[in-house]
Design a protein around this motif. Structure first.
Motif, PDB file in Angstrom:
ATOM      1  N   ALA A   2       0.846  -1.196   0.000  1.00 48.65           N
ATOM      2  CA  ALA A   2       0.000   0.000   0.000  1.00 48.65           C
ATOM      3  C   ALA A   2       0.880   1.245   0.000  1.00 48.65           C
ATOM      4  CB  ALA A   2      -0.910  -0.009   1.223  1.00 48.65           C
ATOM      5  N   CYS A   3       0.417   2.282  -0.714  1.00 47.87           N
ATOM      6  CA  CYS A   3       1.219   3.490  -0.891  1.00 47.87           C
ATOM      7  C   CYS A   3       0.353   4.746  -0.772  1.00 47.87           C
ATOM      8  CB  CYS A   3       1.891   3.502  -2.268  1.00 47.87           C
ATOM      9  SG  CYS A   3       2.993   2.125  -2.594  1.00 47.87           S
ATOM     10  N   GLU A   4       1.042   5.867  -0.605  1.00 47.32           N
ATOM     11  CA  GLU A   4       0.433   7.180  -0.771  1.00 47.32           C
ATOM     12  C   GLU A   4       0.890   7.705  -2.127  1.00 47.32           C
ATOM     13  OE1 GLU A   4       0.663  11.738   1.047  1.00 47.32           O
ATOM     14  OE2 GLU A   4       2.213  10.246   1.498  1.00 47.32           O
ATOM     15  N   CYS A  62      -4.826   2.366  -0.166  1.00 49.21           N
ATOM     16  CA  CYS A  62      -3.882   3.446  -0.433  1.00 49.21           C
ATOM     17  C   CYS A  62      -4.511   4.806  -0.133  1.00 49.21           C
ATOM     18  CB  CYS A  62      -3.423   3.407  -1.892  1.00 49.21           C
ATOM     19  SG  CYS A  62      -2.479   1.931  -2.339  1.00 49.21           S
ATOM     20  N   SER A  63      -3.700   5.844  -0.175  1.00 48.81           N
ATOM     21  CA  SER A  63      -4.169   7.225  -0.097  1.00 48.81           C
ATOM     22  C   SER A  63      -3.639   7.965  -1.314  1.00 48.81           C
ATOM     23  CB  SER A  63      -3.687   7.900   1.185  1.00 48.81           C
ATOM     24  OG  SER A  63      -4.306   7.339   2.317  1.00 48.81           O
ATOM     25  N   SER A  90      -3.253  14.281   1.529  1.00 45.06           N
ATOM     26  CA  SER A  90      -3.697  13.028   0.925  1.00 45.06           C
ATOM     27  C   SER A  90      -4.853  12.422   1.708  1.00 45.06           C
ATOM     28  CB  SER A  90      -2.534  12.040   0.842  1.00 45.06           C
ATOM     29  OG  SER A  90      -1.544  12.522  -0.041  1.00 45.06           O
ATOM     30  N   LEU A  99       2.339   3.771   4.894  1.00 47.20           N
ATOM     31  CA  LEU A  99       2.213   4.011   3.454  1.00 47.20           C
ATOM     32  C   LEU A  99       3.489   4.657   2.920  1.00 47.20           C
ATOM     33  CD1 LEU A  99      -1.428   5.443   3.191  1.00 47.20           C
ATOM     34  CD2 LEU A  99      -0.684   3.072   2.991  1.00 47.20           C
ATOM     35  N   ARG A 100       4.065   4.081   1.873  1.00 54.38           N
ATOM     36  CA  ARG A 100       5.231   4.677   1.226  1.00 54.38           C
ATOM     37  C   ARG A 100       4.768   5.755   0.258  1.00 54.38           C
ATOM     38  NH1 ARG A 100       7.847   0.762  -2.119  1.00 54.38           N
ATOM     39  NH2 ARG A 100       5.761  -0.113  -2.345  1.00 54.38           N
ATOM     40  N   ARG A 101       5.409   6.907   0.319  1.00 49.98           N
ATOM     41  CA  ARG A 101       5.005   8.032  -0.540  1.00 49.98           C
ATOM     42  C   ARG A 101       5.633   7.874  -1.929  1.00 49.98           C
ATOM     43  NH1 ARG A 101       5.387  13.633   2.236  1.00 49.98           N
ATOM     44  NH2 ARG A 101       3.408  12.839   3.056  1.00 49.98           N
TER      45      ARG A 101
END
Length: 800
Positions: free
Chosen positions: A277-279, A313-314, A331, A374-376
């Motif tokens: 999952a990520c931003e 995710c965002s 976000s 969450l990884r940007r």
């Protein structure tokens, strides 16, 4: 006025740069270029011609030769200030001379000084390059995966200059008199045909023939290169890991890197990884030059991007120009409510924010707190160039531990230094899109890469016999993504003479999700050197090492100059200089011409049209004059005549004129730092009552736009229309009673099967869409007597 050759607009004076020809030789992932610039001085005074053009950062300038009035003069490479002094001294002494230097990043400049009256000259420039993979379809044809992409930049856009910038290049761009004219251009390509399945171009019509194991391709002679030229060479087996060893040059200094072998390692890692999952932050250029097809493509791409984001995710969308505009303050979670708002926003995105101020939104993004778990991932989409490129790159580099950066350069003239530099600094990838290519698959390719977890502790280890040493270039292993190419050079030093080849191995090692990764490639030294006319692998290894040192912040200038001279590769601290001392000193006052590819905007220091100098050009006098005069076609066949001057920017607007054409003219005027008049005319003439989005008739885009945030589709008349069926036909084909939740289940199965059967060639665009739908299907409870396989079989019958 003649319509052939190059002329100053409004004058009958021919330009001294008569034509440019390029010969390219491609073998695998390597390309060698020979470029010839032909000059002629038809006047009565000696002249100096300065020609600036864009140059891909993956290319190394490795040679310069001048032919002046029939005499050959080979250039030498020197420290830049020394080379400039040699050039200036030669000019002052009346000798002809040439200087070739890197101006800034992806801009190269060639000066030819003291070309005598009624004499001709040629400059021959040699370049070496490494080609990236190309894995994407175009609008009209589908190119299977397995190609390499050769791009010849043709357009040098003025760099957008933020207020207060002291960038010297920006000053160069603003000349007192300009003109535009077609360039006489020829291009010839030879490709070693072994393993090649096709040679195509999405940008130009190619003439092709195959002779004796070589595919020859060219564009029509004299065709103006008014946009970047792209050629894709398709290979049957492009993903085989390969090591190419190039032996050292005979007679080279034993202490020089040119004396020993160099190995080029091509890794193609393939590994399975769970999607994390990520931003996601989509930073889209909304400057005026994005008008027309670019912003339309950006809208459709934004929608595809939004629909492809997986659950959990965002995201946020930020548009930038003179200022930046955020969809959300920060976000937000990826759910149906936020997705609906984002889609509405994407449909109304316009190229209406003026200039190209990229640094402020980057600072805003990196200043936001990270979301837990969450990884940007930052996606930057731009068609522009800025003069504060280094500041933008450094901002991304400083925050690389907080975010990865993926970039997309659109159209001709986009700064490769900016697009590649941001991606390299941000441990992401860079993609380039020309007119005629689809942006969507490149966005999805990068989205897939962003969803891959990072490979940590990445390094290259060499297993070499005793007595051998290796210098790796680049010193840091490149960012690794599954299915992508990673290139590393090894500069070897060892015994001067070997009785027989020795076995060596290079291994790319790292960890992903705490699991080890290792890919090894064996090679022999000495190797069977490729038959290139120049030591291309040595040149590219030197270029990679020089770039490494340049990115260190300038602390290795002496090392850069030394390596640049011994490898004959131009750097930011060196230049080629050629001086013809055999001719009699040239008499007369030298005039200087300043030519920029590819519209060839020209400044001429001694204009005869005195009335238009110093900002005194009146509006009614601009048409047909030697100042800047542009005609921009509109969609209804009418046009805009724009008179640019430091004090005037006049635009005649018709009521029927297409919105994007006006915005394009606004961007042109903005580059001249006077936009107020155009903005006033635009605001009074254009209605802002609608967002301008006209939807799409493309069935794939339409279907994607209807998917819900959770991955499902609703069964309704709109879906039926996209699937070219009636709602009753779809409902009756369902193997179980089609109501309630079953209708949504059935619609989702129908849509997934439709994608598979009707759009197989565009799978790279809808693959994440289908994966999200399958994930949703796996989580659903099926009605009694039904199973997914039965329902999928029924859906295939009605969709087929």
């Amino acid at each position: 006025m003649s319509d052939a050759g190059l002329f100053v607009v409004g004058k009958n004076t021919p330009l001294p740069l008569k034509d440019v020809s390029v010969k390219a030789h491609i073998n695998g992932f390597l390309v060698g270029l020979d470029s010839t610039l032909k000059y002629s001085n038809a006047g009565a005074d000696p002249i100096e011609v300065v020609f600036r053009f864009p140059l891909e950062e993956s290319f190394a300038v490795v040679g310069l030769e001048a032919v002046i009035d029939g005499r050959k003069v080979k250039a030498v490479i020197r420290e830049k200030e020394e080379a400039r002094q040699m050039y200036d001294d030669a000019i002052a002494s009346g000798h002809s001379a040439a200087l070739a230097e890197e101006k800034k990043g992806d801009i190269f400049s060639i000066s030819l000084g003291n070309l005598p009256p009624r004499k001709d000259a040629e400059l021959h420039l040699k370049l070496a390059g490494q080609l990236p993979l190309d894995t994407n379809p175009y609008y009209t044809i589908y190119v299977a995966e397995g190609g390499v992409r050769f791009s010849l930049p043709a357009v040098l856009k003025p760099r957008y200059t933020p207020v207060g910038s002291t960038d010297p290049l920006a000053k160069i761009e603003a000349a007192s008199h300009h003109g535009s004219a077609p360039a006489v251009f020829s291009f010839h390509l030879e490709v070693a045909s072994r393993g090649v399945s096709d040679v195509t171009s999405p940008t130009h019509q190619l003439n092709k023939e195959t002779r004796g194991g070589v595919i020859k391709a060219s564009i029509n002679e004299g065709q103006p290169l008014d946009k970047d030229l792209v050629v894709v060479v398709q290979y049957k087996s492009p993903y085989e890991p390969k090591a190419i060893v190039e032996n050292g040059e005979k007679g080279a200094d034993k202490e020089s890197m040119m004396s020993g072998p160099v190995v080029m390692l091509n890794f193609f890692p393939q590994f399975k990884s769970s999607k994390a999952a990520c931003e996601f932050i989509f930073l889209v250029d909304r400057s005026g030059s994005m008008g027309g097809e670019f912003i339309k493509s950006a809208r459709e791409t934004l929608i595809l991007f939004l629909k492809s984001i997986p659950p959990g995710c965002s995201f946020n969308i930020i548009g930038f120009g003179d200022d930046y505009v955020k969809l959300f303050p920060s976000s937000v979670p990826y759910n149906q409510e936020n997705l609906d708002r984002a889609i509405q926003h994407a449909e109304c995105v316009e190229a209406d924010l003026g200039g190209t101020e990229l640094l402020p939104p980057l600072r805003f993004i990196f200043g936001q707190r990270l979301l837990e778990g969450l990884r940007r991932q930052v996606f930057v989409l731009t068609d522009g160039s800025v003069s504060n490129t280094e500041a933008c790159i450094q901002e991304v580099k400083r925050n690389v531990e907080r975010a990865r950066c993926f970039t997309f350069g659109i159209g001709s003239g986009v700064s490769t230094h900016l697009v590649n530099g941001l991606a390299q600094a941000g441990n992401g990838t860079a993609e380039f899109i020309q007119s005629g290519e689809r942006l969507q698959p490149k966005i999805i390719r990068s989205l897939k890469q962003a969803l891959q977890p990072s490979v940590t502790n990445l390094r290259v280890e060499f297993q070499l016999p005793a007595g051998f040493e290796v210098t790796q270039a680049p010193s840091k292993a490149p960012v690794l993504f599954s299915g992508d190419k990673a290139v590393v050079y090894g500069i070897l030093k060892g015994p001067s003479e070997l009785m027989s080849p020795v076995d060596c191995t290079a291994s790319l090692k790292g960890q992903i999700l705490d699991q080890p990764l290792e890919y090894s490639i064996p090679f022999e030294v000495p190797g069977n050197s490729p038959s290139y006319p120049i030591p291309i692998i040595h040149h590219l290894a030197a270029k990679a090492l020089i770039k490494d040192w340049e990115r260190d912040g300038g602390n290795k200038k002496s090392e850069i100059v030394k390596l640049s001279i011994e490898s004959s590769v131009v750097s930011s601290h060196t230049a080629f200089v050629a001086i013809d001392e055999s001719n009699q000193p040239v008499r007369g006052a030298m005039k200087t011409w300043d030519i920029t590819a590819s519209t060839l905007a020209v400044s001429w220091e001694e204009s005869e049209d005195e009335e238009c100098e110093g900002g005194e050009c009146e509006e009614e006098e601009c048409e047909g004059r030697g100042g800047i005069q542009d005609y921009i076609p509109s969609c209804d066949g009418k046009g805009i005549n724009v008179c640019h001057d430091e004090e005037y920017a006049e635009l005649a607007i018709s009521d029927e004129m297409d919105d994007r054409c006006v915005k394009l003219s606004i961007e042109i005027c903005k580059m001249k730092e006077d936009i107020s008049i155009v903005e006033k005319e635009y605001n009074s003439s254009m209605s802002r009552s609608s967002c301008g989005y006209r939807g799409t008739t493309d069935s794939l885009s339409s279907l994607i736009s209807l998917q819900q945030a959770d991955g499902s589709w609703k069964l309704n008349d709109v879906i039926a229309k996209v699937l070219s069926k009636s709602l009753k036909e779809l409902s009756d084909a369902c193997p179980v009673k089609c109501d309630g939740g079953v209708a949504t289940l059935w619609a989702t199965i129908l849509c997934v099967v439709y994608l598979e059967l009707k759009h197989p060639s565009q799978k790279d665009e809808w693959e994440l869409i289908a994966m999200k739908a399958e994930l949703w299907l796996d989580g659903q409870s099926l009605p009694a007597g039904a199973d997914l396989n039965t329902m999928k079989a029924a859906s295939r019958k009605i969709i087929a």
